[in-house]
Every structure is written in C-alpha cells, then in structure tokens.
Motif scaffolding. Sequence first.
Motif, short mmCIF file in Angstrom:
data_model
loop_
_atom_site.label_atom_id
_atom_site.label_comp_id
_atom_site.label_asym_id
_atom_site.label_seq_id
_atom_site.Cartn_x
_atom_site.Cartn_y
_atom_site.Cartn_z
N GLY A 10 0.96 -1.12 -0.14
CA GLY A 10 -0.04 0.04 0.06
C GLY A 10 0.90 1.23 -0.15
O GLY A 10 0.53 2.27 -0.64
N GLY A 24 -3.66 2.85 -8.21
CA GLY A 24 -3.63 1.48 -7.51
C GLY A 24 -3.73 0.52 -8.37
O GLY A 24 -3.34 -0.75 -8.03
N THR A 28 -2.07 -3.10 -7.71
CA THR A 28 -2.97 -4.01 -6.93
C THR A 28 -3.54 -5.11 -7.54
O THR A 28 -3.67 -6.15 -7.15
CB THR A 28 -4.01 -3.12 -6.47
N SER A 51 -8.88 -3.72 -7.07
CA SER A 51 -8.33 -2.60 -7.26
C SER A 51 -9.11 -1.51 -7.48
O SER A 51 -8.46 -0.16 -7.39
CB SER A 51 -7.47 -3.08 -9.04
N VAL A 54 -9.70 0.39 -4.15
CA VAL A 54 -8.47 1.05 -3.83
C VAL A 54 -8.41 2.08 -4.56
O VAL A 54 -7.92 3.34 -4.17
CB VAL A 54 -7.39 -0.09 -3.83
N ASN A 58 -8.14 6.17 -3.34
CA ASN A 58 -6.82 6.74 -3.39
C ASN A 58 -7.06 7.95 -4.20
O ASN A 58 -6.44 9.01 -4.08
CB ASN A 58 -5.85 5.72 -3.94
N ALA A 218 -8.12 -4.70 0.58
CA ALA A 218 -8.39 -3.46 0.32
C ALA A 218 -8.07 -2.41 1.39
O ALA A 218 -7.22 -1.43 1.25
CB ALA A 218 -9.97 -3.13 -0.12
N LEU A 222 -4.80 0.35 1.59
CA LEU A 222 -5.35 1.80 1.84
C LEU A 222 -4.57 2.39 3.21
O LEU A 222 -4.30 3.45 3.21
CB LEU A 222 -6.84 1.96 1.94
#
Length: 262
Positions: A10, A24, A28, A51, A54, A58, A218, A222
């Motif tokens: 992360g 990500g 990811t 993904s 995330v 993000n 996830a 994060l």
Amino acid sequence: MESLLLVLVGVLVGLTTALFGFGGGFVTVPIITVADAGLGDRAAQVAAATSALVMLVNAAVATASTRPEVLRALRGRTGLLLLLAAGGAVGAAAAGGAPEAALRWGFVAYVGATVVDLLVRPGFFGGSRRTDPDRTGATGVPTALGLPIGAIAAFLGVGGSVLTVPVMRRSGAPMAVATTLANPLTLAIVAPAVAVVLLGPADASAPGVVGAVDVRAALALLTGAMPVIVLLRRRPPRVPEAVHAWGYLLLLVAAACTVALA
C-alpha cells in the motif's frame, strides 16, 4: 504476515498514486491476483474489483489534496467526466461475467501495447507541444474518448492513468501535471465501477470477499497508501522530467510481467 505485506505494498501504491497518477490498479491487480490465487478462476475478477475500490479511495484522497489551480484544468470538461463514468460502469459490469483468462491476458496485452506505443511513437518522453484546446480542453483528452477509456480501465482494472497520461503528455502536459490530473479522471471512472461490483453477489466460500471485492486486502492496502498520498500531495518532490517519464514506463513493464507470471 500477508496483511503486513499488503500494507507495505500500500505504501508503494501511495507513491505511484502521488507520483504517477496510478490509483493502484497496475500495482494492486498483480498483487491481489497472487494473494487471492486460491480463488481459482475468480482471482482475476476479485483483483480487478478490489483494485477499483482501492483506486476509488486513493484517487479521492489525491484529488482532495491537489492544489485548486491544478484542478482548474478540468473546468468545462463535464462531458468527458460523464462519459468516463458511463464507461466505468459498462466496463465493471462486463468484467463481472468475463472469464479469468480474458481479464488477466487482457491486462497484460493492453499494458504491453501501451509500453510499445510509448517507446515507438514520439511525444511521450519529449512532451509534444501540439495542442487543440478547442477540441480537447486543458487535459488534452478528447471528450469522445471518455466512454472507451472508462470501459477499458474498469474492465481490466488498470486505472485511468494508464490511458490518460500518455494522451496528456502528447498534448504538451508536463509529467507532474499529467499524473496529477489523472487522479480526478480515475475517480470519475472508478466511482460507478465500484458501485457495480459492490452490488454483485457475495461469495460465501471466500472469507472477506464482498461482492467481488476482497475487503480485507483493500483495507490493508489503503492503510499503507493514504498517509503517503497526503504527504506527497502537500509536499510534492521535484522529479526530473526524464526520470519521471521513464519511471512511469518501467512501472508498466513490471506490472505486465507480474500478472503474466502469476
């Protein structure tokens, strides 16, 4: 141990989000594909869906942390944002019924084609100065491309930056601007995509999976990513243009290799 590893990954995701505009997806997808290999044919689907979640968080954090003067480039681009969102919903819905091989090798093929395009076609490393503000606006992304960009990004879980940063670079944007603007564009794509995957059926045989999202993975990702994003958005490092561009390309290569070999 796996959770700690995902938190550390992360941190890397936070770095790529802040420095390269990747929310990500390209990091990811391969990591979660490996972590959830026990799900068999569902691994690629869960990786793409996780993904997307995330990337949503993000991209939202990165956008909220971006200076207002940079975000002004998106004024008047409502049509593009709406088409990106529509494409994101379509791509996420299509991914839900797609075979694992299509998602996995589609990811590898698209990222590989992007790498070849960046190396062969001029404009990415030098930064093109050809712009058409009346047609594309400040981002350099034509409105008509919003639907296919959103659909491809959500279907493969690659994130909007893989498709939008090269376009913005060839329209004359510096890497710092292109990668920063990739975050709000990614946000437009993944918000409806996440809604689609969370409404999907839960898999009772997979602990921690809600719909097609591995929630535990996830959260771990994060936890590592968000503090890094906020820090680097508030104090952005000065990265030489050539280093920034080549770093972007090398990360794409690493992602494609990881998924192909997983």
